[in-house]
Structure formats: C-alpha cells, structure tokens
Design an enzyme around this catalytic site. Sequence first.
Site, PDB file in Angstrom:
ATOM      1  N   GLU A   1       3.317   3.617  10.805  1.00  0.00           N
ATOM      2  CA  GLU A   1       3.720   4.691   9.897  1.00  0.00           C
ATOM      3  C   GLU A   1       2.739   4.776   8.738  1.00  0.00           C
ATOM      4  O   GLU A   1       2.271   3.750   8.232  1.00  0.00           O
ATOM      5  CB  GLU A   1       5.138   4.392   9.392  1.00  0.00           C
ATOM      6  CG  GLU A   1       5.805   5.550   8.696  1.00  0.00           C
ATOM      7  CD  GLU A   1       7.268   5.247   8.376  1.00  0.00           C
ATOM      8  OE1 GLU A   1       8.063   5.006   9.310  1.00  0.00           O
ATOM      9  OE2 GLU A   1       7.610   5.236   7.185  1.00  0.00           O
TER      10      GLU A   1
ATOM     11  N   ASP B   1       2.678   6.543   5.035  1.00  0.00           N
ATOM     12  CA  ASP B   1       3.636   7.191   4.122  1.00  0.00           C
ATOM     13  C   ASP B   1       3.027   7.645   2.811  1.00  0.00           C
ATOM     14  O   ASP B   1       2.317   6.876   2.161  1.00  0.00           O
ATOM     15  CB  ASP B   1       4.699   6.169   3.673  1.00  0.00           C
ATOM     16  CG  ASP B   1       5.642   5.776   4.764  1.00  0.00           C
ATOM     17  OD1 ASP B   1       5.865   6.575   5.667  1.00  0.00           O
ATOM     18  OD2 ASP B   1       6.164   4.644   4.689  1.00  0.00           O
TER      19      ASP B   1
ATOM     20  N   GLU C   1       4.914   9.114  -0.610  1.00  0.00           N
ATOM     21  CA  GLU C   1       6.205   9.472  -1.192  1.00  0.00           C
ATOM     22  C   GLU C   1       6.015   9.829  -2.655  1.00  0.00           C
ATOM     23  O   GLU C   1       5.364   9.089  -3.391  1.00  0.00           O
ATOM     24  CB  GLU C   1       7.189   8.307  -1.067  1.00  0.00           C
ATOM     25  CG  GLU C   1       7.554   8.016   0.374  1.00  0.00           C
ATOM     26  CD  GLU C   1       8.536   6.867   0.505  1.00  0.00           C
ATOM     27  OE1 GLU C   1       9.581   7.049   1.150  1.00  0.00           O
ATOM     28  OE2 GLU C   1       8.260   5.785  -0.042  1.00  0.00           O
TER      29      GLU C   1
ATOM     30  N   ASN D   1       5.931  -3.120   3.867  1.00  0.00           N
ATOM     31  CA  ASN D   1       5.781  -3.904   2.621  1.00  0.00           C
ATOM     32  C   ASN D   1       4.357  -3.857   2.079  1.00  0.00           C
ATOM     33  O   ASN D   1       3.850  -4.845   1.573  1.00  0.00           O
ATOM     34  CB  ASN D   1       6.175  -5.371   2.841  1.00  0.00           C
ATOM     35  CG  ASN D   1       7.641  -5.495   3.194  1.00  0.00           C
ATOM     36  OD1 ASN D   1       8.468  -4.743   2.681  1.00  0.00           O
ATOM     37  ND2 ASN D   1       7.961  -6.407   4.088  1.00  0.00           N
TER      38      ASN D   1
ATOM     39  N   ASP E   1      19.116   5.760  -5.975  1.00  0.00           N
ATOM     40  CA  ASP E   1      19.410   4.326  -6.076  1.00  0.00           C
ATOM     41  C   ASP E   1      18.141   3.511  -6.354  1.00  0.00           C
ATOM     42  O   ASP E   1      18.219   2.366  -6.777  1.00  0.00           O
ATOM     43  CB  ASP E   1      20.112   3.830  -4.801  1.00  0.00           C
ATOM     44  CG  ASP E   1      19.355   4.175  -3.530  1.00  0.00           C
ATOM     45  OD1 ASP E   1      18.676   5.236  -3.493  1.00  0.00           O
ATOM     46  OD2 ASP E   1      19.420   3.385  -2.573  1.00  0.00           O
TER      47      ASP E   1
END
Length: 282
Positions: A100, A102, A104, A127, A193
């Site tokens: 993957e 990413d 964000e 991680n 969160d």
Amino acid sequence: MGVPASFIVVVLLLATPCIAAPGKFQDYFKADRINDHIRVQDGGTGVQLVLDQKSASGFESKDKFLFGKISMQLKLVPGDSAGTVTAYYAASENYVNRDEIDLEFLGNTTGNPYIVQTNIYTNGVGNREQRHYLWFDPTADYHSYSFLWNQKQIVFYVDSTPIRVFPNAQDIGVPFPTKQPMGVYSSLWNADDWATQGGRVKTNWGHAPFVASYRNFDLDACAISSGSCTNSAKWWDASAYAALSPSEISKLKWVEKNYLVYDYCKDPSRFSTKPAECARAP
Ligand SMILES: *[C@@H]1O[C@H](CO)[C@@H](O)[C@H](O)[C@H]1NC(C)=O
C-alpha cells in the site's frame, strides 16, 4: 515567396494537441459507495467528495496497476476541517500481505495547518509514517499530489517537489512492492479519534458538509487489463527515474529541513532498532 519559417513553427505549436491530457474521472474511477456523496462536475473534469454525519464518501479505480505514476490535483476541505481525513492511496487486493502507498491529509481547525501523512506497507507491514506540513495553504487552490512507483523506488511528490523516497531495499531484506497490482482509491471520512492534534479536536458537524475537490486525474501506470506489466520497458523504468536527480535531492532536503514534523526513522520510542530501509536515505 515562401512562408516565413517562424510562422510555420507558430502554426505547428498551435496545432500540437495538449500532451498527455489528464483524463476524466469516469475514465479511471467509479464511486465506491453512496453516489449521492460524490459530485461529478463538468462532465468528469472535476469531482467533489462530501462528508456529513450520514456518510463518508470515496472512489476507486476501475483497473489495477503495476508500476507507473499516479497523479491528481486536490483542493482540500476548507475552513474547519478538524477531525476529517482525506486519503488518497494505492493498495493491493490481498489485505493480509498487502502492499500500500498512502497519502493522508489530516484536517485542522480554521487557520491551523494540515498535515500530510505518508505511509508504505510492504507484504502486510506498515508503520512507516512520515508527517509533513505544506509550504502553502492546500485549501486555497488545487495542487498536484502524486507518486512514482517503479522497480527502484517509490517517490511522493507535491507539485514537482519530492517529499519522500522509499527505496527498494530488498537486498537488505526489506520487502518492496513488485508483484501485486494495486487499485487507486480516495476517500473523505471522519477520523476524529486520532487525526487532529492527536485526537483532541473533534469534528464539528455544525460545519458539515465537508467537501474535498479533485481534478486532473492522471494514472500514467501499467493497467493490468492491458496485459503484462513486467516484460516491456516503460518510461518509469528509464535510468532517469531510478533515483532522484541532484536538484530533486536538494528539494527533498529543503522539505526535510523545513516541513518534516514526524519521521518513523527517527523514533526510537517505537523502534529500538532503526528499520533497515532508513539507512538508505537519498
Ligand atoms: C493542527 O494545528 C496545530 C496547532 O498549530 C498543530 O500542532 C497540528 O500539528 C496541526 N495539524 C494537525 C493535523 O493536528
């Protein structure tokens, strides 16, 4: 009497079609769930994702890709975007051993800076977060966010500035994505969160709907449906893309010095031994 050469040059330039014009949304993507939270605009030239208390939203590529350059322009949720995350990533189908890539975008309260978080999973292990601030307001205008993925490296770009390199370090035991095709995805969702100021600031639904805008979709990558993606040389396999150029390296250093806010390579509280690939910094 001949036509002046300069005149011919001008005519040729004008007649040259736009090179590698970015595609329309529907050329590459489809909505991934509730269509009423996606606004396809101007015949697919642009798209908006909408987040409210009823639903998040997202889209996904119709095809899967193995190597190439994935690029699109985004204008992020303006004003109070705290708690929201706009994600844009490529991921393989197999979740357990997933590969993957990413990007964000972590929202913030009005006037406070977004964070761009990047991460890479190889063979199911992630991680590998890095976090950056940007050197402009990403909600004021469109900017391109892209990643180059070839056999040698993965490079994240903001406009033409590289912000991160993940080198192929298979020779020292670090898995690198070379086999699993990836789909390209984007989504806008509530992650209050953890996203903003460590999760302390929650999404203010009084400011919904939250809207992220996209345009200039450009998936210059090897589509699995087109046949083999490993046998024939593509432009991204050229030696020029095997490593950053000296001018790219100086841009990367500038970003690192001024905009890097977190780097997993420099976090002994999480990794008592530095992850092996960290030794390969360009
Ligand atoms: C939000 O703003 C605060 C205060 O400037 C900053 O510490 C934080 O890194 C910013 N970004 C996020 C995503 O929390």
